[in-house]
Motif scaffolding. Structure first.
Motif, mmCIF file in Angstrom:
data_model
loop_
_atom_site.group_PDB
_atom_site.id
_atom_site.type_symbol
_atom_site.label_atom_id
_atom_site.label_comp_id
_atom_site.label_asym_id
_atom_site.label_seq_id
_atom_site.Cartn_x
_atom_site.Cartn_y
_atom_site.Cartn_z
ATOM 1 N N LYS A 149 11.600 7.477 0.838
ATOM 2 C CA LYS A 149 10.497 8.253 0.872
ATOM 3 C C LYS A 149 9.831 8.412 -0.569
ATOM 4 O O LYS A 149 8.749 8.575 -0.670
ATOM 5 C CB LYS A 149 10.829 9.492 1.276
ATOM 6 N N GLU A 150 10.812 8.592 -1.525
ATOM 7 C CA GLU A 150 10.147 8.823 -2.749
ATOM 8 C C GLU A 150 9.430 7.397 -3.506
ATOM 9 O O GLU A 150 8.648 7.403 -3.885
ATOM 10 C CB GLU A 150 11.590 8.988 -3.576
ATOM 11 N N LEU A 151 10.024 6.224 -3.124
ATOM 12 C CA LEU A 151 9.623 4.827 -3.463
ATOM 13 C C LEU A 151 8.276 4.663 -2.720
ATOM 14 O O LEU A 151 7.377 4.145 -3.420
ATOM 15 C CB LEU A 151 10.578 3.627 -2.984
ATOM 16 N N ALA A 152 8.184 4.875 -1.464
ATOM 17 C CA ALA A 152 6.890 4.686 -0.746
ATOM 18 C C ALA A 152 5.759 5.633 -1.436
ATOM 19 O O ALA A 152 4.805 5.258 -1.603
ATOM 20 C CB ALA A 152 6.993 5.142 0.605
ATOM 21 N N HIS A 153 5.998 6.907 -1.576
ATOM 22 C CA HIS A 153 5.107 7.820 -2.412
ATOM 23 C C HIS A 153 4.479 7.068 -3.729
ATOM 24 O O HIS A 153 3.548 7.204 -4.075
ATOM 25 C CB HIS A 153 5.568 9.108 -2.551
ATOM 26 N N LEU A 160 4.457 2.230 -8.913
ATOM 27 C CA LEU A 160 5.391 0.992 -8.813
ATOM 28 C C LEU A 160 4.447 -0.276 -8.463
ATOM 29 O O LEU A 160 3.296 -0.031 -7.581
ATOM 30 C CB LEU A 160 6.214 1.047 -7.724
ATOM 31 N N ASP A 161 4.690 -1.188 -8.867
ATOM 32 C CA ASP A 161 3.891 -2.627 -8.404
ATOM 33 C C ASP A 161 4.429 -2.917 -6.910
ATOM 34 O O ASP A 161 3.653 -3.375 -6.069
ATOM 35 C CB ASP A 161 4.281 -3.874 -9.228
ATOM 36 N N ARG A 166 12.189 0.567 2.546
ATOM 37 C CA ARG A 166 11.648 0.534 3.951
ATOM 38 C C ARG A 166 10.569 1.511 3.861
ATOM 39 O O ARG A 166 10.319 2.186 2.890
ATOM 40 C CB ARG A 166 12.696 1.241 4.827
ATOM 41 N N VAL A 167 9.757 1.282 5.033
ATOM 42 C CA VAL A 167 8.381 2.095 4.961
ATOM 43 C C VAL A 167 9.109 3.452 6.122
ATOM 44 O O VAL A 167 9.190 3.085 7.146
ATOM 45 C CB VAL A 167 7.424 1.519 5.609
ATOM 46 N N PRO A 168 9.022 4.575 5.327
ATOM 47 C CA PRO A 168 9.583 5.736 6.157
ATOM 48 C C PRO A 168 8.451 6.229 7.212
ATOM 49 O O PRO A 168 7.454 5.978 6.933
ATOM 50 C CB PRO A 168 9.702 6.737 5.053
ATOM 51 N N ALA A 169 9.135 6.926 8.046
ATOM 52 C CA ALA A 169 8.060 7.630 9.284
ATOM 53 C C ALA A 169 7.328 8.277 8.410
ATOM 54 O O ALA A 169 7.825 9.222 7.440
ATOM 55 C CB ALA A 169 9.072 8.252 10.263
ATOM 56 N N GLY A 170 5.795 8.563 8.997
ATOM 57 C CA GLY A 170 5.121 9.604 8.243
ATOM 58 C C GLY A 170 4.132 9.121 7.220
ATOM 59 O O GLY A 170 3.272 9.670 6.992
ATOM 60 N N PHE A 171 4.533 7.822 6.845
ATOM 61 C CA PHE A 171 3.631 7.149 5.695
ATOM 62 C C PHE A 171 2.790 6.077 6.687
ATOM 63 O O PHE A 171 3.154 5.629 7.640
ATOM 64 C CB PHE A 171 4.413 6.381 4.990
ATOM 65 N N LEU A 295 1.645 -3.177 -1.666
ATOM 66 C CA LEU A 295 0.280 -2.582 -0.786
ATOM 67 C C LEU A 295 -0.540 -3.540 -0.303
ATOM 68 O O LEU A 295 -0.779 -4.726 -1.291
ATOM 69 C CB LEU A 295 -0.319 -1.468 -1.852
ATOM 70 N N ARG A 296 -0.974 -3.506 0.799
ATOM 71 C CA ARG A 296 -2.057 -4.398 1.363
ATOM 72 C C ARG A 296 -3.425 -4.792 0.684
ATOM 73 O O ARG A 296 -3.654 -5.911 0.446
ATOM 74 C CB ARG A 296 -2.380 -4.120 2.653
#
Length: 340
Positions: A149-153, A160-161, A166-171, A295-296
């Protein structure tokens, strides 16, 4: 009844027609932070009338109201929140560009900021860094270990590059590119000489009688263990210390009869056999697959792309130590993608 028409769509070059300036971006971010025009103007070293005019001119050019005005200050509406998010991305990218240019001027090969969950940091990422430094010895790499969750945010915020997570739920999953690597195998750890080390394969009932140190509720590893007790109908341990820091957990394990759970790779590296023991368990234990996440809509810097390439090479090796085969289905707890 009078017909209503949707607002006119902005043209592709709207930012040129609106004469968008970096000062606009800075003001948007300041207003989002302070929610007050006077304090935002002071933060930017300008007068309140000048800040008010700058915002008003931008809204006029866009044909949109970005902030709701009220007696206590301003609050961004949907349009404002969208533009603020992109303003943060733009300024973050420019900050990284400056760091990369400074590194290149100093004779280095740029900078890479990568995040990772625990297990990949132990073998996969460290091996990739060793390989990329053979070709780019001046590449500056920063590694942050955290939960998904922290890394995705932080990835969305531009800090972050890319990440191994994982891609957590809610993102917003549509914003990410996910390249699956494998699962993380887990194991239970106790101190050498613990009463359970005399058992050939301790049961959950036996382990539940001892104190535990585990990640806080909601963390992926904790959910997996909580689900394991629930699935087998065993009452969970009554004494649990919640900590996301593996070193704190191992210190408790080392000094008492406390048990903990961690990835097998981390245990192999950090748990000296003369002090710790990995308890045998009756069934394989693992958590949802992790992968390379970027990121896409963001292009990687040359240094980040080089490190990503080395990671893909390691992942492609059939005998790679990080690769885990799926051993058990996820427990039927109604959790499609539990957050880490």
């Amino acid at each position: 009844m009078k017909a209503t028409h949707p607002p006119e769509a902005l043209p592709p070059d709207w930012f040129l027609r609106a004469r968008l300036k970096f000062r606009h971006l800075q003001l948007l971010i300041a207003l989002n932070e302070h929610r007050n025009l006077h304090r935002s103007a002071e933060c930017l070293g300008m007068s309140q009338p000048a800040a008010s005019k700058l915002l008003g001119d931008l809204e006029t050019q866009l044909g949109l109201t970005l902030f709701d005005r009220h007696a206590r200050g301003v609050t961004p509406n949907w349009y404002g929140e969208s533009l603020i998010r992109h303003a943060q991305d733009i300024l973050s990218e420019l900050h990284h560009a400056g760091e990369e240019l400074n590194a290149l001027k100093a004779g280095n090969a740029g900078m890479v900021a990568v995040g990772t969950v625990m297990a990949p940091a132990v073998t996969l990422l460290t091996s990739a860094i060793e390989r990329v430094h053979r070709d780019l010895p001046g590449l500056k790499i920063s590694v942050d270990v955290g939960v998904s969750k922290e890394l995705a945010h932080r990835l969305l915020e531009g800090e972050l590059d890319f990440a191994i997570t994982r891609v957590p739920a809610g993102f917003p999953s549509e914003r990410f590119v996910f390249e699956e690597i494998g699962e993380e195998a887990l194991c239970f750890v106790c101190r050498e000489g613990h009463p359970l080390t005399g058992h050939p394969a301790p049961t959950l009932q036996e382990m539940a009688q001892y104190p535990w140190a585990m990640q806080p509720p909601g963390a992926l590893m904790r959910q997996r263990v909580d689900g394991l007790f629930l699935y087998h109908g065993v009452t969970p341990p009554q004494q649990i210390v919640d900590t996301a820091d593996l070193m704190v957990a191992l210190a408790l394990v080392d000094k008492s009869d406390t048990l903990t759970v961690t990835t097998r790779e981390a245990a192999d590296l950090l748990c000296a056999p003369q002090r710790f023991r990995q308890l045998p368990f009756e069934e394989p234990l693992s958590v949802q697959p992790y992968g390379l996440v970027s990121l896409r809509d963001r292009r990687l810097s040359p240094g980040a792309a080089a490190l990503m390439t080395r990671l893909r090479e390691l992942v492609a090796q059939p005998a790679a130590p990080h690769r885990q085969t799926r051993t058990t289905p996820l427990l039927p707890l109604g959790m499609d993608s539990p957050p880490e």
